[in-house]
Design a protein around this motif. Structure first.
Motif, mmCIF file in Angstrom:
data_model
loop_
_atom_site.group_PDB
_atom_site.id
_atom_site.type_symbol
_atom_site.label_atom_id
_atom_site.label_comp_id
_atom_site.label_asym_id
_atom_site.label_seq_id
_atom_site.Cartn_x
_atom_site.Cartn_y
_atom_site.Cartn_z
ATOM 1 N N GLY A 65 0.818 -1.197 0.000
ATOM 2 C CA GLY A 65 0.000 0.000 0.000
ATOM 3 C C GLY A 65 0.857 1.254 0.000
ATOM 4 O O GLY A 65 0.571 2.216 -0.710
ATOM 5 N N VAL A 66 1.944 1.204 0.792
ATOM 6 C CA VAL A 66 2.838 2.361 0.867
ATOM 7 C C VAL A 66 3.543 2.575 -0.471
ATOM 8 O O VAL A 66 3.548 3.674 -1.021
ATOM 9 C CB VAL A 66 3.882 2.180 1.996
ATOM 10 C CG1 VAL A 66 4.943 3.266 1.912
ATOM 11 C CG2 VAL A 66 3.184 2.212 3.346
ATOM 12 N N SER A 67 4.139 1.471 -0.992
ATOM 13 C CA SER A 67 4.826 1.622 -2.270
ATOM 14 C C SER A 67 3.814 1.922 -3.366
ATOM 15 O O SER A 67 4.127 2.620 -4.335
ATOM 16 C CB SER A 67 5.645 0.373 -2.603
ATOM 17 O OG SER A 67 4.816 -0.766 -2.627
ATOM 18 N N GLY A 68 2.596 1.397 -3.189
ATOM 19 C CA GLY A 68 1.551 1.719 -4.150
ATOM 20 C C GLY A 68 1.202 3.193 -4.121
ATOM 21 O O GLY A 68 0.946 3.803 -5.154
ATOM 22 N N ALA A 69 1.221 3.771 -2.911
ATOM 23 C CA ALA A 69 0.939 5.199 -2.775
ATOM 24 C C ALA A 69 2.017 6.019 -3.468
ATOM 25 O O ALA A 69 1.730 7.012 -4.130
ATOM 26 C CB ALA A 69 0.847 5.579 -1.298
ATOM 27 N N VAL A 70 3.276 5.548 -3.312
ATOM 28 C CA VAL A 70 4.382 6.226 -3.998
ATOM 29 C C VAL A 70 4.176 6.123 -5.509
ATOM 30 O O VAL A 70 4.281 7.103 -6.243
ATOM 31 C CB VAL A 70 5.743 5.615 -3.593
ATOM 32 C CG1 VAL A 70 6.873 6.226 -4.422
ATOM 33 C CG2 VAL A 70 5.985 5.840 -2.111
ATOM 34 N N GLY A 71 3.858 4.877 -5.940
ATOM 35 C CA GLY A 71 3.569 4.681 -7.353
ATOM 36 C C GLY A 71 2.353 5.485 -7.778
ATOM 37 O O GLY A 71 2.283 5.964 -8.906
ATOM 38 N N GLY A 72 1.411 5.613 -6.838
ATOM 39 C CA GLY A 72 0.211 6.378 -7.131
ATOM 40 C C GLY A 72 0.510 7.840 -7.377
ATOM 41 O O GLY A 72 -0.075 8.469 -8.267
ATOM 42 N N VAL A 73 1.462 8.388 -6.591
ATOM 43 C CA VAL A 73 1.850 9.789 -6.770
ATOM 44 C C VAL A 73 2.471 9.974 -8.148
ATOM 45 O O VAL A 73 2.148 10.913 -8.880
ATOM 46 C CB VAL A 73 2.844 10.223 -5.665
ATOM 47 C CG1 VAL A 73 3.432 11.585 -5.990
ATOM 48 C CG2 VAL A 73 2.138 10.245 -4.319
ATOM 49 N N THR A 74 3.359 9.026 -8.508
ATOM 50 C CA THR A 74 3.964 9.069 -9.838
ATOM 51 C C THR A 74 2.879 8.960 -10.905
ATOM 52 O O THR A 74 2.869 9.711 -11.881
ATOM 53 C CB THR A 74 4.961 7.902 -10.007
ATOM 54 O OG1 THR A 74 5.770 7.818 -8.845
ATOM 55 C CG2 THR A 74 5.829 8.100 -11.230
ATOM 56 N N GLY A 75 1.953 8.005 -10.658
ATOM 57 C CA GLY A 75 0.851 7.836 -11.603
ATOM 58 C C GLY A 75 -0.020 9.078 -11.671
ATOM 59 O O GLY A 75 -0.489 9.455 -12.741
ATOM 60 N N ALA A 76 -0.199 9.705 -10.517
ATOM 61 C CA ALA A 76 -1.020 10.908 -10.474
ATOM 62 C C ALA A 76 -0.398 12.020 -11.295
ATOM 63 O O ALA A 76 -1.087 12.747 -12.014
ATOM 64 C CB ALA A 76 -1.213 11.359 -9.030
ATOM 65 N N MET A 77 0.941 12.133 -11.194
ATOM 66 C CA MET A 77 1.614 13.205 -11.921
ATOM 67 C C MET A 77 1.563 12.979 -13.428
ATOM 68 O O MET A 77 1.285 13.901 -14.192
ATOM 69 C CB MET A 77 3.058 13.344 -11.441
ATOM 70 C CG MET A 77 3.110 13.969 -10.038
ATOM 71 S SD MET A 77 4.741 14.491 -9.516
ATOM 72 C CE MET A 77 5.585 12.956 -9.330
ATOM 73 N N SER A 78 1.835 11.721 -13.844
ATOM 74 C CA SER A 78 1.769 11.462 -15.279
ATOM 75 C C SER A 78 0.316 11.499 -15.747
ATOM 76 O O SER A 78 0.031 11.934 -16.863
ATOM 77 C CB SER A 78 2.439 10.129 -15.637
ATOM 78 O OG SER A 78 1.918 9.096 -14.856
ATOM 79 N N GLY A 79 -0.600 11.064 -14.861
ATOM 80 C CA GLY A 79 -2.011 11.147 -15.204
ATOM 81 C C GLY A 79 -2.456 12.587 -15.353
ATOM 82 O O GLY A 79 -3.217 12.926 -16.260
ATOM 83 N N ALA A 80 -1.950 13.442 -14.474
ATOM 84 C CA ALA A 80 -2.285 14.863 -14.537
ATOM 85 C C ALA A 80 -1.765 15.479 -15.822
ATOM 86 O O ALA A 80 -2.442 16.280 -16.474
ATOM 87 C CB ALA A 80 -1.696 15.592 -13.328
ATOM 88 N N GLU A 81 -0.534 15.073 -16.192
ATOM 89 C CA GLU A 81 0.047 15.594 -17.439
ATOM 90 C C GLU A 81 -0.788 15.174 -18.638
ATOM 91 O O GLU A 81 -1.101 15.985 -19.511
ATOM 92 C CB GLU A 81 1.477 15.076 -17.603
ATOM 93 C CG GLU A 81 2.517 16.001 -16.990
ATOM 94 C CD GLU A 81 3.903 15.394 -17.066
ATOM 95 O OE1 GLU A 81 4.198 14.749 -18.093
ATOM 96 O OE2 GLU A 81 4.663 15.547 -16.105
ATOM 97 N N ALA A 82 -1.108 13.883 -18.669
ATOM 98 C CA ALA A 82 -1.906 13.373 -19.787
ATOM 99 C C ALA A 82 -3.275 14.032 -19.807
ATOM 100 O O ALA A 82 -3.758 14.441 -20.867
ATOM 101 C CB ALA A 82 -2.043 11.858 -19.676
ATOM 102 N N GLY A 83 -3.872 14.142 -18.606
ATOM 103 C CA GLY A 83 -5.184 14.766 -18.516
ATOM 104 C C GLY A 83 -5.149 16.215 -18.954
ATOM 105 O O GLY A 83 -6.063 16.704 -19.626
#
Ligand SMILES: [Zn+2]
Length: 111
Positions: A26-44
């Motif tokens: 969950g913790v590493s997923g949250a870290v991955g989630g932040v990365t995903g959020a940033m690239s998701g934000a860029e794409a969005g």
């Protein structure tokens, strides 16, 4: 499920690995989630920019949420799965409530 030592059926499954794995995942997923959020934000933002400033804001927001959720969920599931494997392969996952004997799933003889 029987205790290999005393044949009792009062056996408890501990699942320590799964719990720890889920938490770590969950913790590493949250870290991955932040990365995903940033690239998701860029794409969005890219997609949303077509629709002007309002679309840019919505796109960034939606992309960040989607990326974060996906990254966090993936990490949590992966961690729990890994922990499950550790439980079954490495740890003595079962504990007899009558005699306190601890044993793994595939183990049938007392040590
Ligand atoms: Zn026992």
């Amino acid at each position: 499920m029987h205790c290999p030592s005393c044949e009792s059926t009062r056996v408890k499954t501990r699942n320590y690995g799964r719990k720890v794995g889920g938490a770590v995942g969950g913790v590493s997923g949250a870290v991955g989630g932040v990365t995903g959020a940033m690239s998701g934000a860029e794409a969005g933002a890219l997609v949303g920019a077509v629709a002007g400033p309002f679309g840019l804001a919505i796109g960034t927001f939606a992309g960040a949420i989607l990326g974060g959720l996906l990254g966090g969920a993936a990490g949590g599931i992966t961690g729990a799965k890994l922990g499950e494997v550790v439980d079954e392969e490495v740890l003595d996952n079962n504990e007899c409530l009558d005699c306190g004997f601890q044993f793994g799933r595939e183990q049938n003889s007392a040590r």
